[in-house]
Write a protein that holds these residues in place. Structure first.
Motif, PDB file in Angstrom:
ATOM      1  N   THR A 284       0.859  -1.185   0.009  1.00 24.40           N
ATOM      2  CA  THR A 284      -0.029  -0.008   0.030  1.00 24.40           C
ATOM      3  C   THR A 284       0.840   1.301  -0.142  1.00 24.40           C
ATOM      4  OG1 THR A 284      -1.789  -1.230   1.055  1.00 24.40           O
ATOM      5  CG2 THR A 284      -1.637   1.199   1.299  1.00 24.40           C
ATOM      6  N   ILE A 285       1.841   1.357   0.843  1.00 19.74           N
ATOM      7  CA  ILE A 285       2.730   2.610   0.870  1.00 19.74           C
ATOM      8  C   ILE A 285       3.437   2.979  -0.370  1.00 19.74           C
ATOM      9  CG2 ILE A 285       4.653   3.700   1.827  1.00 19.74           C
ATOM     10  CD1 ILE A 285       2.280   3.374   3.550  1.00 19.74           C
ATOM     11  N   GLY A 286       3.851   1.895  -0.985  1.00 25.72           N
ATOM     12  CA  GLY A 286       4.639   2.311  -2.278  1.00 25.72           C
ATOM     13  C   GLY A 286       3.948   2.312  -3.544  1.00 25.72           C
ATOM     14  N   ASN A 287       2.532   1.399  -3.326  1.00 31.23           N
ATOM     15  CA  ASN A 287       1.276   1.897  -4.276  1.00 31.23           C
ATOM     16  C   ASN A 287       0.800   3.355  -4.179  1.00 31.23           C
ATOM     17  OD1 ASN A 287      -2.099   1.516  -4.440  1.00 31.23           O
ATOM     18  ND2 ASN A 287      -0.734   1.006  -6.227  1.00 31.23           N
ATOM     19  N   MET A 288       0.715   3.638  -3.037  1.00 31.95           N
ATOM     20  CA  MET A 288       0.275   5.254  -2.899  1.00 31.95           C
ATOM     21  C   MET A 288       1.319   6.367  -3.706  1.00 31.95           C
ATOM     22  SD  MET A 288      -2.959   5.559  -2.159  1.00 31.95           S
ATOM     23  CE  MET A 288      -2.873   7.323  -2.323  1.00 31.95           C
ATOM     24  N   SER A 289       2.579   5.990  -3.347  1.00 28.61           N
ATOM     25  CA  SER A 289       3.475   6.861  -3.833  1.00 28.61           C
ATOM     26  C   SER A 289       3.470   6.914  -5.357  1.00 28.61           C
ATOM     27  CB  SER A 289       4.883   6.347  -3.470  1.00 28.61           C
ATOM     28  OG  SER A 289       5.862   7.366  -3.658  1.00 28.61           O
ATOM     29  N   THR A 290       3.182   5.728  -5.924  1.00 26.99           N
ATOM     30  CA  THR A 290       3.268   5.321  -7.456  1.00 26.99           C
ATOM     31  C   THR A 290       1.961   6.326  -7.914  1.00 26.99           C
ATOM     32  OG1 THR A 290       4.515   3.368  -7.414  1.00 26.99           O
ATOM     33  CG2 THR A 290       2.905   3.905  -9.281  1.00 26.99           C
ATOM     34  N   ILE A 305      -1.950  -0.189 -11.934  1.00 29.12           N
ATOM     35  CA  ILE A 305      -1.573   0.160 -10.361  1.00 29.12           C
ATOM     36  C   ILE A 305      -2.753  -0.024  -9.351  1.00 29.12           C
ATOM     37  CG2 ILE A 305       0.480   1.575 -10.837  1.00 29.12           C
ATOM     38  CD1 ILE A 305      -1.287   4.089 -10.763  1.00 29.12           C
ATOM     39  N   ASN A 306      -3.827  -0.927  -9.741  1.00 28.27           N
ATOM     40  CA  ASN A 306      -4.939  -1.229  -8.887  1.00 28.27           C
ATOM     41  C   ASN A 306      -4.171  -2.184  -8.123  1.00 28.27           C
ATOM     42  OD1 ASN A 306      -6.916  -2.154  -7.327  1.00 28.27           O
ATOM     43  ND2 ASN A 306      -8.407  -1.590  -9.011  1.00 28.27           N
ATOM     44  N   ILE A 307      -3.875  -2.122  -6.879  1.00 27.95           N
ATOM     45  CA  ILE A 307      -3.193  -3.132  -5.753  1.00 27.95           C
ATOM     46  C   ILE A 307      -4.152  -4.306  -5.690  1.00 27.95           C
ATOM     47  CG2 ILE A 307      -3.919  -2.139  -3.661  1.00 27.95           C
ATOM     48  CD1 ILE A 307      -1.191  -2.705  -2.647  1.00 27.95           C
ATOM     49  N   HIS A 308      -5.354  -3.999  -5.730  1.00 31.58           N
ATOM     50  CA  HIS A 308      -6.153  -5.171  -5.614  1.00 31.58           C
ATOM     51  C   HIS A 308      -6.169  -6.238  -6.461  1.00 31.58           C
ATOM     52  CE1 HIS A 308      -8.722  -3.277  -2.349  1.00 31.58           C
ATOM     53  NE2 HIS A 308      -8.305  -2.108  -2.897  1.00 31.58           N
ATOM     54  N   ASN A 309      -5.363  -6.203  -7.453  1.00 30.45           N
ATOM     55  CA  ASN A 309      -5.407  -7.043  -8.627  1.00 30.45           C
ATOM     56  C   ASN A 309      -4.329  -8.166  -8.144  1.00 30.45           C
ATOM     57  OD1 ASN A 309      -6.757  -5.987 -10.765  1.00 30.45           O
ATOM     58  ND2 ASN A 309      -5.175  -4.474 -11.203  1.00 30.45           N
ATOM     59  N   PHE A 310      -3.668  -7.839  -7.175  1.00 32.06           N
ATOM     60  CA  PHE A 310      -2.439  -8.747  -6.818  1.00 32.06           C
ATOM     61  C   PHE A 310      -2.636  -9.236  -5.029  1.00 32.06           C
ATOM     62  CE2 PHE A 310      -0.743  -5.499  -9.400  1.00 32.06           C
ATOM     63  CZ  PHE A 310      -0.549  -6.178 -10.588  1.00 32.06           C
ATOM     64  N   TYR A 311      -3.451  -8.505  -4.458  1.00 29.62           N
ATOM     65  CA  TYR A 311      -3.426  -8.977  -2.818  1.00 29.62           C
ATOM     66  C   TYR A 311      -4.892  -9.035  -2.480  1.00 29.62           C
ATOM     67  CZ  TYR A 311       1.659  -7.560  -2.637  1.00 29.62           C
ATOM     68  OH  TYR A 311       3.085  -7.552  -2.972  1.00 29.62           O
ATOM     69  N   THR A 312      -5.242  -9.731  -1.600  1.00 36.08           N
ATOM     70  CA  THR A 312      -6.478  -9.879  -0.750  1.00 36.08           C
ATOM     71  C   THR A 312      -6.564  -9.601   0.404  1.00 36.08           C
ATOM     72  OG1 THR A 312      -6.122 -12.298  -0.545  1.00 36.08           O
ATOM     73  CG2 THR A 312      -7.592 -11.546  -2.465  1.00 36.08           C
ATOM     74  N   LYS A 313      -5.269  -9.859   1.153  1.00 32.77           N
ATOM     75  CA  LYS A 313      -4.851  -9.302   2.373  1.00 32.77           C
ATOM     76  C   LYS A 313      -3.823  -8.103   2.279  1.00 32.77           C
ATOM     77  CE  LYS A 313      -6.424 -13.524   4.533  1.00 32.77           C
ATOM     78  NZ  LYS A 313      -6.165 -14.565   5.760  1.00 32.77           N
ATOM     79  N   PHE A 314      -3.801  -7.254   3.443  1.00 34.63           N
ATOM     80  CA  PHE A 314      -2.655  -6.240   3.212  1.00 34.63           C
ATOM     81  C   PHE A 314      -2.179  -5.749   4.875  1.00 34.63           C
ATOM     82  CE2 PHE A 314      -6.286  -5.527   0.159  1.00 34.63           C
ATOM     83  CZ  PHE A 314      -5.344  -5.266  -1.031  1.00 34.63           C
ATOM     84  N   ASN A 315      -0.888  -5.436   4.517  1.00 34.53           N
ATOM     85  CA  ASN A 315      -0.187  -4.921   5.758  1.00 34.53           C
ATOM     86  C   ASN A 315      -0.826  -3.515   6.142  1.00 34.53           C
ATOM     87  OD1 ASN A 315       0.837  -3.619   3.577  1.00 34.53           O
ATOM     88  ND2 ASN A 315       3.080  -4.007   4.020  1.00 34.53           N
ATOM     89  N   ILE A 316      -1.174  -2.643   5.277  1.00 34.30           N
ATOM     90  CA  ILE A 316      -1.894  -1.405   5.493  1.00 34.30           C
ATOM     91  C   ILE A 316      -3.004  -1.470   4.404  1.00 34.30           C
ATOM     92  CG2 ILE A 316      -1.888   1.144   5.394  1.00 34.30           C
ATOM     93  CD1 ILE A 316       1.222   0.775   6.069  1.00 34.30           C
ATOM     94  N   GLN A 317      -4.161  -1.178   4.947  1.00 33.01           N
ATOM     95  CA  GLN A 317      -5.361  -1.267   3.938  1.00 33.01           C
ATOM     96  C   GLN A 317      -5.316   0.141   3.003  1.00 33.01           C
ATOM     97  OE1 GLN A 317      -7.651  -3.865   4.236  1.00 33.01           O
ATOM     98  NE2 GLN A 317      -8.893  -2.914   2.426  1.00 33.01           N
ATOM     99  N   PRO A 318      -5.470  -0.451   1.708  1.00 29.39           N
ATOM    100  CA  PRO A 318      -5.738   0.844   0.693  1.00 29.39           C
ATOM    101  C   PRO A 318      -6.887   1.948   0.805  1.00 29.39           C
ATOM    102  CG  PRO A 318      -5.405  -1.382  -0.288  1.00 29.39           C
ATOM    103  CD  PRO A 318      -5.672  -1.662   1.020  1.00 29.39           C
ATOM    104  N   ILE A 319      -6.592   2.837   0.456  1.00 35.61           N
ATOM    105  CA  ILE A 319      -7.801   3.949   0.735  1.00 35.61           C
ATOM    106  C   ILE A 319      -8.879   3.754  -0.295  1.00 35.61           C
ATOM    107  CG2 ILE A 319      -6.108   5.325   2.017  1.00 35.61           C
ATOM    108  CD1 ILE A 319      -6.237   7.247  -0.564  1.00 35.61           C
TER     109      ILE A 319
END
Length: 337
Positions: A284-290, A305-319
Motif C-alpha cells: 500500500t505505501i509504495g502503491n500510493m507513492s506510485t 496500479i490497482n493493488i487489489h489485482n495482486f493482494y486480498t490481504k494487506f499490511n496497510i489497508q488501501p484507501i
C-alpha cells in the motif's frame, strides 16, 4: 526539516494468487516500511525489490538502510533539498531504498505544507488517476472494469493464448490489450505472433523480444513497442530519439528515487513517448507513492496500479476499493495513508 526518529518494519505478505510471467513466478512479497518522524508528522516509504527486475535484494536494502540511519544526524535542521541530496548519495546502489526514503521525506514535507504528495511535486497535477485491468487465471471476464487489459503472454501455449484473447474480445469488444511478453520471443517468432493477433485491438506489445538491440527494434518498429525491463539499457536514449518505441512502462518503486523517475517522465514527454505506470508488486505505501507520481504526467492514461489485482490481504489497508475504476487524490494530505 528536523528528523527526530527513523525506524523500519519488515513484512512478508502472500499474493492473492501466484503471479507468473514468461520467466518467473511470484507467490509472496518481502519488503521494508521505513518511517521518518519529526515533531508533528510521520513520513512513510516502502522498499520492495523485485526478483528479476531489481539489482538489489531485501538484505541489501536492510544493510543500506542501517548505514543510512547511522549517517543521518537526528535533531539537525536539514533543508528539504539538502536531505534529498544526502539520501541520493547513500542510496545510489539501491534504487528501491532510494524510492522508499524519497517517499518518506516527500510525505513529511507535503504534510508540513498541508498538501498532497503529488501537489508538492507538481502544482497542476491530475486529481483522478485511472486504472487498467490485469488478467489473472480464473478471471471473471464480466468483471472487467476498464477498456485496457494487460495480458501476460508466453506462459501458456500460443494456441491457448489465442483462444483466450479472442474469447475476451468477444465478451468485451471495446477491450484494448496490453500484451506483455517479458522478452519471451526472438524477432521472427514475435512477428508471427503479432500476425496472429492482428484481428484484436492491441494497444502495445511490452518487451516482446529477448535479443534487444537497435537493429532488432528497427525490425519491429511498425508495431507499438513498449519497454519496461529495458529502460535502464545504455541505448535507451538512442531508441527514444530514433522513435523505435512508443510507450514506457514505469515501475517507480524499483526504478529509483523521485528525481530519477521525474527525469524519465520529462524525457518521455519531450519525445512524445506515452508513460504507463505499472506495479512492482509493492504494497500500500509504495502503491500510493506510485499513484502520486502518476498524477504528475500530462496525459490521462490508464495505469496498471490497482493493488487489489495482486493482494486480498494487506499490511496497510488501501484507501480505494477493489472495484474502483480510478482514485481521486484531490483532498489527500501527504501520501494519504
Amino acid at each position: 526539516m528536523r528528523i527526530k526518529k527513523i525506524y523500519y518494519d519488515q513484512y512478508d505478505i502472500n499474493l492473492g494468487q501466484k503471479l507468473k510471467n514468461s520467466k518467473q513466478s511470484y507467490d509472496s512479497r518481502q519488503g521494508i516500511i521505513v518511517y521518518f518522524e519529526n515533531e508533528f508528522h510521520k513520513g512513510k516509504g516502502e522498499a520492495a525489490p523485485l526478483d528479476g527486475f531489481s539489482q538489489e535484494n531485501i538484505n541489501d536494502v536492510i544493510w543500506n538502510l542501517e548505514s543510512l540511519i547511522s549517517a543521518i544526524e537526528l535533531n539537525i535542521n536539514y533543508e528539504f533539498q539538502e536531505l534529498l541530496d544526502f539520501i541520493a548519495i547513500h542510496c545510489e546502489s539501491c534504487p528501491s531504498l532510494h524510492f522508499a526514503i524519497d517517499t518518506a521525506i516527500y510525505d513529511l514535507e507535503s504534510q508540513k505544507n498541508n498538501c498532497s504528495l503529488a501537489k508538492l511535486i507538481k502544482t497542476d497535477h491530475r486529481n483522478n488517476i485511472r486504472f487498467s485491468d490485469f488478467y489473472l487465471p480464473n478471471f471473471n471476464l464480466k468483471e472487467i472494469k476498464s477498456n485496457f487489459l494487460k495480458y501476460k503472454i508466453g506462459i501458456n501455449s500460443i494456441k491457448e493464448d489465442l483462444i483466450l484473447l479472442n474469447q475476451i474480445s468477444k465478451v468485451k469488444p471495446s477491450i484494448n490489450f496490453r500484451i506483455d511478453a517479458n522478452q519471451a520471443f526472438e524477432v521472427q517468432n514475435f512477428k508471427k505472433l503479432a500476425d496472429k493477433l492482428k484481428n484484436l485491438n492491441i494497444e502495445y506489445y511490452e518487451e516482446p523480444i529477448s535479443n534487444l538491440s537497435t537493429k532488432n527494434l528497427k525490425l519491429i518498429s511498425n508495431y507499438n513497442i513498449a519497454l519496461d525491463e529495458s529502460i535502464s539499457n545504455p541505448k535507451f536514449d538512442k531508441w527514444i530519439k530514433d522513435k523505435l518505441i512508443r510507450y514506457v512502462i514505469l515501475k517507480p518503486s524499483i526504478y529509483g528515487g523521485f528525481k530519477k523517475n521525474l527525469e524519465l517522465i520529462e524525457k518521455c514527454n519531450s519525445n512524445n513517448i506515452k508513460i504507463i505506470f505499472s506495479s512492482g508488486l509493492e504494497t500500500t505505501i509504495g502503491n500510493m507513492s506510485t499513484i502520486h507520481l502518476a498524477a504528475t504526467i500530462k496525459n490521462p492514461e490508464f495505469h496498471g496500479i490497482n493493488i487489489h489485482n495482486f493482494y486480498t490481504k494487506f499490511n496497510i489497508q488501501p484507501i480505494y476499493s477493489k472495484n474502483q475504476k480510478e482514485i481521486c487524490i484531490k483532498n489527500i494530505i501527504g501520501l494519504g495513508v
